[in-house]
Design a protein around this motif. Structure first.
Motif, PDB file in Angstrom:
ATOM      1  N   PHE A 109      35.693   8.567 -11.989  1.00  9.48           N
ATOM      2  CA  PHE A 109      35.892   7.872 -10.818  1.00  9.48           C
ATOM      3  C   PHE A 109      34.843   6.946 -10.147  1.00  9.48           C
ATOM      4  N   ARG A 110      35.234   6.449  -9.025  1.00  5.19           N
ATOM      5  CA  ARG A 110      34.587   5.737  -7.925  1.00  5.19           C
ATOM      6  C   ARG A 110      35.433   5.441  -6.541  1.00  5.19           C
ATOM      7  N   ILE A 111      34.633   5.126  -4.825  1.00  5.32           N
ATOM      8  CA  ILE A 111      35.772   4.824  -4.228  1.00  5.32           C
ATOM      9  C   ILE A 111      35.149   3.300  -3.595  1.00  5.32           C
ATOM     10  N   GLY A 112      36.556   3.114  -3.771  1.00  7.72           N
ATOM     11  CA  GLY A 112      36.308   1.281  -3.359  1.00  7.72           C
ATOM     12  C   GLY A 112      36.127   1.284  -1.766  1.00  7.72           C
ATOM     13  N   THR A 113      35.235   1.234  -1.043  1.00  5.34           N
ATOM     14  CA  THR A 113      35.490   0.602   0.537  1.00  5.34           C
ATOM     15  C   THR A 113      35.612  -1.433   0.748  1.00  5.34           C
ATOM     16  N   GLY A 114      36.094  -1.763   0.542  1.00  7.90           N
ATOM     17  CA  GLY A 114      36.478  -3.198   0.312  1.00  7.90           C
ATOM     18  C   GLY A 114      36.069  -3.764   1.130  1.00  7.90           C
ATOM     19  N   LYS A 115      34.776  -3.776   1.323  1.00  8.48           N
ATOM     20  CA  LYS A 115      33.680  -4.230   1.601  1.00  8.48           C
ATOM     21  C   LYS A 115      32.799  -5.142   1.392  1.00  8.48           C
ATOM     22  N   PRO A 116      32.593  -6.227   0.518  1.00  6.55           N
ATOM     23  CA  PRO A 116      31.598  -7.113  -0.336  1.00  6.55           C
ATOM     24  C   PRO A 116      30.535  -6.802  -0.636  1.00  6.55           C
ATOM     25  N   GLU A 117      30.209  -6.392   0.525  1.00  2.65           N
ATOM     26  CA  GLU A 117      28.370  -6.264   0.914  1.00  2.65           C
ATOM     27  C   GLU A 117      27.784  -4.540   0.270  1.00  2.65           C
ATOM     28  N   LEU A 118      29.302  -3.979   0.034  1.00  4.59           N
ATOM     29  CA  LEU A 118      28.985  -2.366  -0.564  1.00  4.59           C
ATOM     30  C   LEU A 118      30.347  -2.258  -1.309  1.00  4.59           C
ATOM     31  N   PRO A 119      30.438  -2.939  -1.902  1.00  6.44           N
ATOM     32  CA  PRO A 119      32.234  -3.051  -2.626  1.00  6.44           C
ATOM     33  C   PRO A 119      32.730  -1.461  -3.222  1.00  6.44           C
ATOM     34  N   TYR A 120      31.639  -0.241  -3.253  1.00  7.87           N
ATOM     35  CA  TYR A 120      31.944   1.120  -3.950  1.00  7.87           C
ATOM     36  C   TYR A 120      30.901   1.950  -3.199  1.00  7.87           C
ATOM     37  N   LEU A 121      30.929   3.034  -2.409  1.00  8.42           N
ATOM     38  CA  LEU A 121      30.362   3.650  -1.986  1.00  8.42           C
ATOM     39  C   LEU A 121      29.154   4.620  -2.768  1.00  8.42           C
ATOM     40  N   PRO A 122      27.636   4.036  -2.556  1.00 12.75           N
ATOM     41  CA  PRO A 122      26.563   4.934  -3.127  1.00 12.75           C
ATOM     42  C   PRO A 122      26.729   6.050  -3.262  1.00 12.75           C
ATOM     43  N   ASN A 123      25.789   6.688  -3.954  1.00  7.99           N
ATOM     44  CA  ASN A 123      25.085   7.588  -4.191  1.00  7.99           C
ATOM     45  C   ASN A 123      24.646   7.867  -2.638  1.00  7.99           C
ATOM     46  N   SER A 124      23.907   7.881  -2.641  1.00  8.67           N
ATOM     47  CA  SER A 124      22.902   8.048  -1.292  1.00  8.67           C
ATOM     48  C   SER A 124      21.615   6.358  -0.948  1.00  8.67           C
ATOM     49  N   VAL A 125      22.030   6.769  -0.230  1.00 11.41           N
ATOM     50  CA  VAL A 125      20.713   5.238   0.402  1.00 11.41           C
ATOM     51  C   VAL A 125      19.855   5.646   1.597  1.00 11.41           C
ATOM     52  N   ASP A 126      18.913   5.655   1.905  1.00 17.55           N
ATOM     53  CA  ASP A 126      17.888   5.906   3.254  1.00 17.55           C
ATOM     54  C   ASP A 126      19.217   4.826   4.404  1.00 17.55           C
ATOM     55  N   LEU A 127      19.528   6.258   5.140  1.00 17.12           N
ATOM     56  CA  LEU A 127      20.203   5.492   6.920  1.00 17.12           C
ATOM     57  C   LEU A 127      18.993   5.930   7.702  1.00 17.12           C
ATOM     58  N   LEU A 128      18.457   4.673   8.187  1.00 14.53           N
ATOM     59  CA  LEU A 128      16.625   4.999   9.623  1.00 14.53           C
ATOM     60  C   LEU A 128      18.036   5.081  10.372  1.00 14.53           C
ATOM     61  N   PRO A 129      16.862   5.909  11.669  1.00 13.31           N
ATOM     62  CA  PRO A 129      17.434   6.296  13.012  1.00 13.31           C
ATOM     63  C   PRO A 129      18.985   5.324  13.932  1.00 13.31           C
ATOM     64  N   GLY A 130      20.135   5.416  14.480  1.00 11.60           N
ATOM     65  CA  GLY A 130      20.711   4.966  15.488  1.00 11.60           C
ATOM     66  C   GLY A 130      21.749   4.528  15.440  1.00 11.60           C
ATOM     67  N   ASP A 131      22.590   3.960  16.361  1.00  4.47           N
ATOM     68  CA  ASP A 131      23.806   4.072  16.277  1.00  4.47           C
ATOM     69  C   ASP A 131      24.194   3.766  15.246  1.00  4.47           C
ATOM     70  N   TYR A 132      25.801   3.724  14.959  1.00  6.95           N
ATOM     71  CA  TYR A 132      26.353   3.180  13.630  1.00  6.95           C
ATOM     72  C   TYR A 132      27.588   3.267  13.978  1.00  6.95           C
ATOM     73  N   ARG A 133      28.440   2.247  13.340  1.00  3.82           N
ATOM     74  CA  ARG A 133      30.240   2.395  12.590  1.00  3.82           C
ATOM     75  C   ARG A 133      29.911   2.201  11.139  1.00  3.82           C
ATOM     76  N   THR A 134      31.299   2.693  10.175  1.00  2.00           N
ATOM     77  CA  THR A 134      30.780   2.438   8.540  1.00  2.00           C
ATOM     78  C   THR A 134      31.313   1.442   8.476  1.00  2.00           C
ATOM     79  N   GLY A 135      32.324   0.719   9.571  1.00  2.00           N
ATOM     80  CA  GLY A 135      33.227  -0.689   9.515  1.00  2.00           C
ATOM     81  C   GLY A 135      33.809  -0.298   7.935  1.00  2.00           C
ATOM     82  N   MET A 136      34.639   1.170   7.481  1.00  6.36           N
ATOM     83  CA  MET A 136      35.462   1.255   6.530  1.00  6.36           C
ATOM     84  C   MET A 136      36.695   1.771   7.221  1.00  6.36           C
TER      85      MET A 136
END
Length: 196
Positions: A109-136
């Motif tokens: 399986f894979r989980i689509g996000t609907g975002k062209p820059e990140l079409p599917y949820l990745p296994n793991s990426v580094d995220l720096l400190p900050g305030d965020y929203r996923t946009g999904m």
């Protein structure tokens, strides 16, 4: 005598402050603006029916898809963290950065996000400190044929994985009905036709 009492008081307050700050620092991320963990339950339409898979379906064929809406989480991280989909380890280990096995069935399986820059949820990426929203705000479960199918090996209902940082779960993805493969469609006989 008074200096030692002041000294003891200051040391006591430093110890308590250090303890409180360090326990808060253990959580790298937290929700913001009243957001909280969500659960998406895929597979309501599967029921007890078998999922037909054509015998000659090529590897990579999407055999099931379902899209569900979610609230776009706002969150804050005070330290570098991992970000992505953490799959249920009972299902296996990730086959790629965005594809996750469904046991030893030949399906993933894979989980689509609907975002062209990140079409599917990745296994793991580094995220720096900050305030965020996923946009999904919507996620699509895709079930894919990734190997030759092992007939009569159902995929049990249960947790597929979590969309999360190292220590903060945004969304739990569940499969609420098992996937029963149609063995007849996996092993349909070849038919030979005589010409004229």
């Amino acid at each position: 005598m008074i200096p030692s009492k002041i000294s003891a008081f200051v040391m006591h307050n430093i110890a308590i402050t250090t303890l409180l700050c360090s326990s808060g620092a253990m959580a790298a991320c937290k929700f913001d603006y009243g957001h909280s963990e969500q659960t998406l339950n895929f597979g309501a339409s599967l029921g007890s029916e078998s999922m037909p898979v054509p015998r000659d379906a090529p590897i990579g064929t999407v055999i099931f898809t379902q899209r569900l809406s979610a609230r776009d989480p706002y969150f804050k991280c005070n330290a570098t963290t991992k970000y992505g989909l953490t799959m249920n380890p009972a299902l296996g280990t990730p086959a790629s950065d965005t594809t996750y096995p469904l046991g030893k069935t030949g399906l993933s399986f894979r989980i689509g996000t609907g975002k062209p820059e990140l079409p599917y949820l990745p296994n793991s990426v580094d995220l720096l400190p900050g305030d965020y929203r996923t946009g999904m705000e919507a996620f699509t479960l895709e079930i894919i044929k990734t190997e030759e199918l092992i007939s009569e090996t159902p995929v049990p209902a249960g947790l597929l994985g979590n969309f999360q940082t190292t220590d903060l779960v945004f969304i739990k993805f569940n499969l609420i009905n098992p996937i029963n493969l149609n063995a007849a469609s996996c092993k349909s006989p070849n038919v030979s036709v005589q010409n004229g």
